[in-house]
Scaffold this motif. Structure first.
Motif, PDB file in Angstrom:
ATOM      1  N   PRO A 104      -0.816 -16.307 -11.953  1.00  0.00           N
ATOM      2  CA  PRO A 104      -1.652 -17.769 -11.846  1.00  0.00           C
ATOM      3  C   PRO A 104      -2.550 -16.247 -12.397  1.00  0.00           C
ATOM      4  O   PRO A 104      -3.897 -16.817 -13.273  1.00  0.00           O
ATOM      5  N   THR A 105      -2.500 -14.967 -12.213  1.00  0.00           N
ATOM      6  CA  THR A 105      -4.123 -14.051 -12.381  1.00  0.00           C
ATOM      7  C   THR A 105      -3.638 -13.536 -14.496  1.00  0.00           C
ATOM      8  O   THR A 105      -4.278 -12.929 -14.675  1.00  0.00           O
ATOM      9  N   THR A 198     -10.117  -8.483  -3.563  1.00  0.00           N
ATOM     10  CA  THR A 198      -8.616  -8.847  -3.822  1.00  0.00           C
ATOM     11  C   THR A 198      -8.215  -9.681  -4.148  1.00  0.00           C
ATOM     12  O   THR A 198      -8.047 -11.567  -3.766  1.00  0.00           O
ATOM     13  N   PRO A 199      -7.952  -9.517  -5.889  1.00  0.00           N
ATOM     14  CA  PRO A 199      -6.617 -10.983  -6.643  1.00  0.00           C
ATOM     15  C   PRO A 199      -4.985 -11.225  -5.859  1.00  0.00           C
ATOM     16  O   PRO A 199      -4.527 -10.463  -5.680  1.00  0.00           O
ATOM     17  N   MET A 200      -5.434 -12.136  -5.577  1.00  0.00           N
ATOM     18  CA  MET A 200      -3.651 -12.795  -5.164  1.00  0.00           C
ATOM     19  C   MET A 200      -3.132 -12.579  -6.100  1.00  0.00           C
ATOM     20  O   MET A 200      -2.219 -13.602  -6.640  1.00  0.00           O
ATOM     21  N   ARG A 224     -10.014 -12.101  -0.210  1.00  0.00           N
ATOM     22  CA  ARG A 224      -8.738 -12.001  -1.397  1.00  0.00           C
ATOM     23  C   ARG A 224      -8.687 -13.410  -1.969  1.00  0.00           C
ATOM     24  O   ARG A 224      -9.053 -14.868  -1.603  1.00  0.00           O
ATOM     25  N   SER A 225      -8.392 -14.023  -3.140  1.00  0.00           N
ATOM     26  CA  SER A 225      -8.435 -15.069  -4.079  1.00  0.00           C
ATOM     27  C   SER A 225      -7.874 -14.810  -5.213  1.00  0.00           C
ATOM     28  O   SER A 225      -7.646 -13.837  -6.077  1.00  0.00           O
ATOM     29  N   GLY A 226      -6.735 -16.342  -5.168  1.00  0.00           N
ATOM     30  CA  GLY A 226      -6.253 -16.263  -6.289  1.00  0.00           C
ATOM     31  C   GLY A 226      -6.823 -16.566  -8.169  1.00  0.00           C
ATOM     32  O   GLY A 226      -5.922 -16.428  -9.211  1.00  0.00           O
ATOM     33  N   ASN A 227      -8.041 -16.662  -7.325  1.00  0.00           N
ATOM     34  CA  ASN A 227      -8.446 -17.124  -8.801  1.00  0.00           C
ATOM     35  C   ASN A 227      -9.593 -16.080  -8.739  1.00  0.00           C
ATOM     36  O   ASN A 227     -10.930 -15.530  -8.407  1.00  0.00           O
ATOM     37  N   LEU A 228      -9.465 -15.857 -10.557  1.00  0.00           N
ATOM     38  CA  LEU A 228     -10.163 -14.652 -11.069  1.00  0.00           C
ATOM     39  C   LEU A 228     -11.308 -14.569 -11.368  1.00  0.00           C
ATOM     40  O   LEU A 228     -12.201 -14.077 -10.866  1.00  0.00           O
TER      41      LEU A 228
END
Length: 310
Positions: A104-105, A198-200, A224-228
Motif C-alpha cells: 500500500p505504501t 512510522t509508515p507501516m 504508526r499509519s499505513g496511510n502515507l
C-alpha cells in the motif's frame, strides 16, 4: 490417450481449491456455483479420485489426492494459456486478467501509471489490484491468487523469481519550519529526541525503525499509519519526522502544509524494490506485459518525480 476432462473443469477445480469455496470460484470465473460444483464432480468422476472435501457452510478443502494434483492442474492451465498466447500475431491483442500485488505504501507511485499504460497499449488486458503487506503478497503468489507482486526484498526468497527494479536510499521527511529543515543533509542522531512517525510497510525486508537502529540511534516511536497522507500530514505539523524510500513529487501535505526531504548522511542500508513471480512456472504473456510495463516505469526514472526538497 485423449483426456476425458476439459480445461474448464481444471480451471474450476483450481479456483475452488485456491479460494476455498465453489461460490468464490464461480464469481471469479463468471459462472454459477452449480456449474462449478458439477464440473468438479464430473472431473472427480473421470479421474476416479476425490479432489475436494465439501464442508457444509464452510467451503471446500483439498484432499490428499487433490493436493497432489492441483499443482499439475495449474501447470496444464498455464501451458494452455501459453499455447493460445503464442498464436497471437499482435501483442495488442493480449487479453485476460492479471492480478498485480503491491505494498500500500508503494502502489500510489506505480498503479495509476500501470493501469493507464496497460489500458492504452493492451485494451483487452484486465488488471486487478491486490494491496497487502509483504507476507500477504508472498502468500498470494504462492497460492496462485496473485500473478506478480512488487515489494521491498532481500536478494533471495525461496520459491520466488525476483526481478530488481533498483535500490533506493531512505531519506528523512521534515516540516518546512523544522529546526533542521535548511540543512543540506542530516544525521539521524540529530533527531534522537524527536518522535518517528512510522509508515507501516508491514515487511520483514524494510522498516523505518530498522533504519534508525542501523545508524545506532534510539528514537521515540510515535504514530504508526499505513496511510502515507497521514504520515506526511503529521510530519508537516511538526509532530515528528518520517523516514521514507519512495519520492513524492508533491512538496506539501494533504492539508497544504510545506514539507522538506533531506538525504541521510549516515551509512544506512538501501531498500531493494523487486517484482516477484512464482518460480518454476513460466509467467503468462500478459504477466510479462505487466512486468515489462513496471520495469519501463523505473527505467524512465523514479516514479513520483524527484525527491521533494522544500
Amino acid at each position: 490417450m485423449t483426456p476425458n476432462f476439459s480445461l474448464r473443469q481444471l480451471e474450476f477445480f483450481v479456483e475452488a481449491a485456491t479460494l476455498g469455496s465453489f461460490s468464490a470460484a464461480a464469481r471469479k470465473c463468471h459462472t454459477s456455483q452449480t456449474a462449478v460444483s458439477l464440473a468438479v464432480t464430473d472431473l472427480e468422476r473421470h479421474l476416479k479420485v476425490q479432489l475436494l472435501t465439501r464442508r457444509k457452510a464452510k467451503g471446500v478443502v483439498l484432499t490428499d489426492a487433490g493436493a497432489r494434483l492441483v499443482a499439475q492442474a495449474r501447470e496444464l492451465l498455464e501451458a494452455a494459456e501459453h499455447l493460445q498466447e503464442s498464436a497471437l500475431a499482435d501483442r495488442t491483442q493480449v487479453n485476460g486478467r492479471v492480478t498485480f500485488g503491491c505494498l500500500p505504501t508503494v502502489s500510489p507511485y506505480v498503479v495509476p501509471h500501470l493501469i493507464d499504460t496497460t489500458r492504452a497499449e493492451y485494451p483487452n488486458l484486465e488488471l486487478t489490484l491486490l494491496e497487502a503487506p509483504t507476507d500477504g503478497l508472498i502468500a498470494a503468489l504462492t497460492d496462485g491468487t496473485c500473478d506478480v507482486a512488487m515489494f521491498y526484498s532481500t536478494p533471495d526468497i525461496n520459491g520466488l523469481e525476483l526481478t530488481s527494479l533498483g535500490a533506493f536510499k531512505p531519506y528523512v521527511l521534515l516540516a518546512a519550519d523544522h529546526r533542521l529543515a535548511r540543512r543540506p543533509d542530516i544525521r539521524l542522531a540529530e533527531l534522537a529526541d524527536e518522535e518517528l512517525i512510522t509508515p507501516m510497510n508491514s515487511t520483514q525486508f524494510y522498516d523505518s525503525e530498522d533504519v534508525v537502529r542501523a545508524a545506532g540511534v534510539e528514537v521515540r516511536i510515535g504514530v504508526r499509519s499505513g496511510n502515507l497522507d497521514i504520515v506526511r500530514a503529521l510530519v508537516a505539523r511538526n509532530l515528528g519526522f518520517a523516514i521514507l524510500v519512495q519520492p513524492w513529487k508533491a512538496r506539501e501535505s494533504h492539508e497544504g502544509r510545506p514539507l522538506v526531504a533531506l538525504p541521510i548522511s549516515d551509512d544506512i542500508p538501501t531498500a531493494r524494490l523487486v517484482l516477484a513471480t512464482l518460480s518454476g512456472i513460466r509467467p503468462t504473456l500478459r504477466t510479462e506485459v505487466v512486468k515489462a510495463t513496471c520495469a519501463r516505469l523505473y527505467d524512465d526514472g523514479e516514479p513520483g518525480g524527484d525527491t521533494p526538497r522544500g
